[in-house]
Design a protein around this motif. Sequence first.
Motif, PDB file in Angstrom:
ATOM      1  N   ASN A  29       0.846  -1.187   0.000  1.00 17.39           N
ATOM      2  CA  ASN A  29       0.000   0.000   0.000  1.00 17.39           C
ATOM      3  C   ASN A  29       0.884   1.240   0.000  1.00 17.39           C
ATOM      4  OD1 ASN A  29      -2.247  -1.633   0.056  1.00 17.39           O
ATOM      5  ND2 ASN A  29      -2.466  -1.521   2.267  1.00 17.39           N
ATOM      6  N   ARG A  30       0.308   2.368  -0.422  1.00 16.39           N
ATOM      7  CA  ARG A  30       1.127   3.552  -0.645  1.00 16.39           C
ATOM      8  C   ARG A  30       0.624   4.785   0.109  1.00 16.39           C
ATOM      9  NH1 ARG A  30       2.676   5.724  -6.548  1.00 16.39           N
ATOM     10  NH2 ARG A  30       4.628   4.702  -6.123  1.00 16.39           N
ATOM     11  N   PRO A  31       1.274   5.131   1.225  1.00 16.67           N
ATOM     12  CA  PRO A  31       1.035   6.459   1.791  1.00 16.67           C
ATOM     13  C   PRO A  31       1.820   7.480   0.951  1.00 16.67           C
ATOM     14  CG  PRO A  31       2.564   5.249   3.172  1.00 16.67           C
ATOM     15  CD  PRO A  31       2.133   4.319   2.073  1.00 16.67           C
ATOM     16  N   ALA A  32       1.344   8.718   0.951  1.00 19.98           N
ATOM     17  CA  ALA A  32       2.017   9.777   0.192  1.00 19.98           C
ATOM     18  C   ALA A  32       1.741  11.119   0.868  1.00 19.98           C
ATOM     19  CB  ALA A  32       1.512   9.798  -1.247  1.00 19.98           C
ATOM     20  N   ALA A  33       2.617  12.079   0.623  1.00 17.81           N
ATOM     21  CA  ALA A  33       2.432  13.422   1.167  1.00 17.81           C
ATOM     22  C   ALA A  33       3.122  14.439   0.263  1.00 17.81           C
ATOM     23  CB  ALA A  33       3.006  13.516   2.576  1.00 17.81           C
TER      24      ALA A  33
END
Length: 109
Positions: A29-33
């Motif tokens: 899964n991909r968190p991003a900011a």
Amino acid sequence: MDKQLGTFLLFGDVSYTVIGKPVGLDLQNRPAASFGLGKKVSRAITVSGLIDWRRALVRGTGDPVEVAGILTYKASPSVSVSPNVFVGLTNGSPAFGAGVELAFRFGQR
């Protein structure tokens, strides 16, 4: 999140993408900011810069981190054009790139 302070703009974005478990692939899964700062140069022109981070989809590879510069020209109340350039800061990022966003706003404001 966006905040205008006079002619300056502060903005940020945090997201999380659920990838799932595709058969035969070891993806995560991909968190991003993204966080940035902009300045309204005139009613029609805004210049901004941001730093963008995303987790790599493939385990064991570098997370993409990029710095981008954007010039937004508001051609009318409903149309804007935003050429942009970016430079990658990590092995997981492209070395550099450029693009153009054309945005149309529909409906009443």
